[in-house]
Design an enzyme around this catalytic site. Sequence first.
Site, PDB file in Angstrom:
ATOM      1  CG  ASP A   1      -1.774  -1.248   1.290  1.00 43.00           C
ATOM      2  OD1 ASP A   1      -2.247  -1.695   0.239  1.00 43.00           O
ATOM      3  OD2 ASP A   1      -1.898  -1.798   2.392  1.00 43.00           O
TER       4      ASP A   1
ATOM      5  N   GLY B   1       1.341   3.052  -2.523  1.00 42.90           N
ATOM      6  CA  GLY B   1       0.893   3.954  -3.598  1.00 42.90           C
ATOM      7  C   GLY B   1       1.544   3.571  -4.919  1.00 42.90           C
ATOM      8  CE  LYS B   2       3.237  -2.302  -4.520  1.00 43.28           C
ATOM      9  NZ  LYS B   2       2.830  -2.109  -3.122  1.00 43.28           N
TER      10      LYS B   2
ATOM     11  N   GLY C   1      -4.314  -4.693  -4.505  1.00 45.99           N
ATOM     12  CA  GLY C   1      -5.359  -3.814  -5.025  1.00 45.99           C
ATOM     13  C   GLY C   1      -4.718  -2.487  -5.337  1.00 45.99           C
ATOM     14  CG  HIS C   2      -1.853  -1.659  -7.817  1.00 45.61           C
ATOM     15  ND1 HIS C   2      -0.891  -1.954  -8.738  1.00 45.61           N
ATOM     16  CD2 HIS C   2      -1.349  -2.030  -6.624  1.00 45.61           C
ATOM     17  CE1 HIS C   2       0.152  -2.494  -8.117  1.00 45.61           C
ATOM     18  NE2 HIS C   2      -0.119  -2.557  -6.839  1.00 45.61           N
TER      19      HIS C   2
ATOM     20  CB  THR D   1      -6.574 -10.454   1.253  1.00 41.97           C
ATOM     21  OG1 THR D   1      -5.940 -11.518   0.542  1.00 41.97           O
ATOM     22  CG2 THR D   1      -5.560  -9.347   1.495  1.00 41.97           C
TER      23      THR D   1
ATOM     24  CD  GLN E   1       0.886  -8.894  -2.372  1.00 45.19           C
ATOM     25  OE1 GLN E   1       1.689  -9.545  -3.013  1.00 45.19           O
ATOM     26  NE2 GLN E   1      -0.340  -8.724  -2.789  1.00 45.19           N
TER      27      GLN E   1
ATOM     28  NE  ARG F   1      -4.243   0.390   2.832  1.00 48.21           N
ATOM     29  CZ  ARG F   1      -4.372   1.101   1.716  1.00 48.21           C
ATOM     30  NH1 ARG F   1      -4.009   2.361   1.682  1.00 48.21           N
ATOM     31  NH2 ARG F   1      -4.859   0.557   0.633  1.00 48.21           N
TER      32      ARG F   1
ATOM     33  CB  SER G   1       3.478  10.821  -5.315  1.00 50.47           C
ATOM     34  OG  SER G   1       2.087  10.950  -5.334  1.00 50.47           O
TER      35      SER G   1
END
Length: 437
Positions: free
Chosen positions: A13, A15-16, A40-41, A129, A224, A305, A413
């Site tokens: 997570d 931010g890929k 999950g992107h 998950t 991941q 999270r 970013s």
Amino acid sequence: MPSIVLVGAQWGDEGKGKVVDLLSEKADIVVRFQGGANAGHTLVVGGKRIVLHLIPSGILHRGKICLIGDGVVIDPEELLKEIEFLSEQGYLDDPSRLLISQKAHLVMPYHKLFDALRESRRKKPIGTTRRGIGPAYEDKVARLGIRMGDLLEEDALKEKVEALLQEKNLILERVFGELPLEAEKLYTLLLEYGKKLRPFICDTSHFLYQKLREGKRVLFEGAQGTLLDVDHGTYPFVTSCNTVSANACCGSGIGPKQIDLVLGVVKAYMTRVGEGPFPTELRDSIGEFLREKGNEYGATTGRPRRCGWFDAVAVRYALRINGADGVILTKLDTLSGLEKLKICVAYELKGKRIGEFPASAELLSRCVPIYEELPGWKEDLKGKHSLEELPAEARRYLERLNELLQVPFFLISTGPEREDVIYLRDPFTFFSDKRQL
Ligand code: IMP
């Protein structure tokens, strides 16, 4: 042969999704090499939120080829959902833009069942998950897996399914007290999947070999994060595969010499979903602030999270394990509005100061962070496109991270949209500069 591997250098997570989306513009081919629909992107394109679990987000760029490599475990139901969604949205008019490895293993319905049943029985849950990832990788290693290519060999598939279900049903009935699965039903379902997926299944390793020889630009997109790697993460609170850069090779069928650059994607603070040690976790109003401002809710499960201060010990370790040439820093904007910021620069363990990340989750859970404190800033960072435009405190924070991590920053970013970014170095030309040195 410019090829870049991007990996998460925290617990996922980072931010890929957005970073891959940005770099995809310059790449010809984008490759997923491990994990499955546990990833999950989330992307925001033109104000619209899109979540992809299996197909590389590069698919949103017309003309790019996206490849799901040998090391991914594929839930065909999820994959078909994504294919349908992207087709409806006009992103898959040309099916040759999506290639799926014939060697990639399938996540079967019983894998998802076992994952959920095991989790609910564990005294100390991992917080998976429940997408069947662990059981699918177990079967791959136990040589009990069904691969994408098997879907196309109908007679052999029938035999395999019958033999597999004999064992799986025994476990379902005798260990978990559940109803058995019907072989005929499962076989029919798999045949249907095979029919729909046939146009995409091929020898992706050979395709990549040819394209790399032609000098195409390839981006390998990790899922991941390093601290969830089955060998190098906080075992047993990890996922079931290698998430590190080295697995880009095994997971896509290329050699290590074909990788030019490795970049670690690093969020400006830490987060973690699921269980496991997290030394800099904030269980207070600042943690809550980060969660709300950073929208830190799982893209796959919706779980909140856990949030915490930046941990330079953990990230430096992750960058080392990946052999990272540089860092892409994300979500700096989330920190705007905090009066003070803390960075963990070392741990205290059994009365001693340590600078290395411990190998055992047990020891990590006993580590107390040693912090440095820096002033925060109030200004919103949206629309800032250079370091000079940032508040002095934000620049100070970045400089300190840079000193602690000891590798160059490539991109920073500053918001969820594609245009919210500060470009410092171009990953696709950096490797050639590096070669000239
Ligand atoms: P699994 O991969 O579903 O078996 O879950 C194992 C651990 O990895 C759990 O703590 C999950 O929350 C975590 N995990 C799996 N995929 C992701 C991801 O894409 N981002 C963050 N955490 C993940």
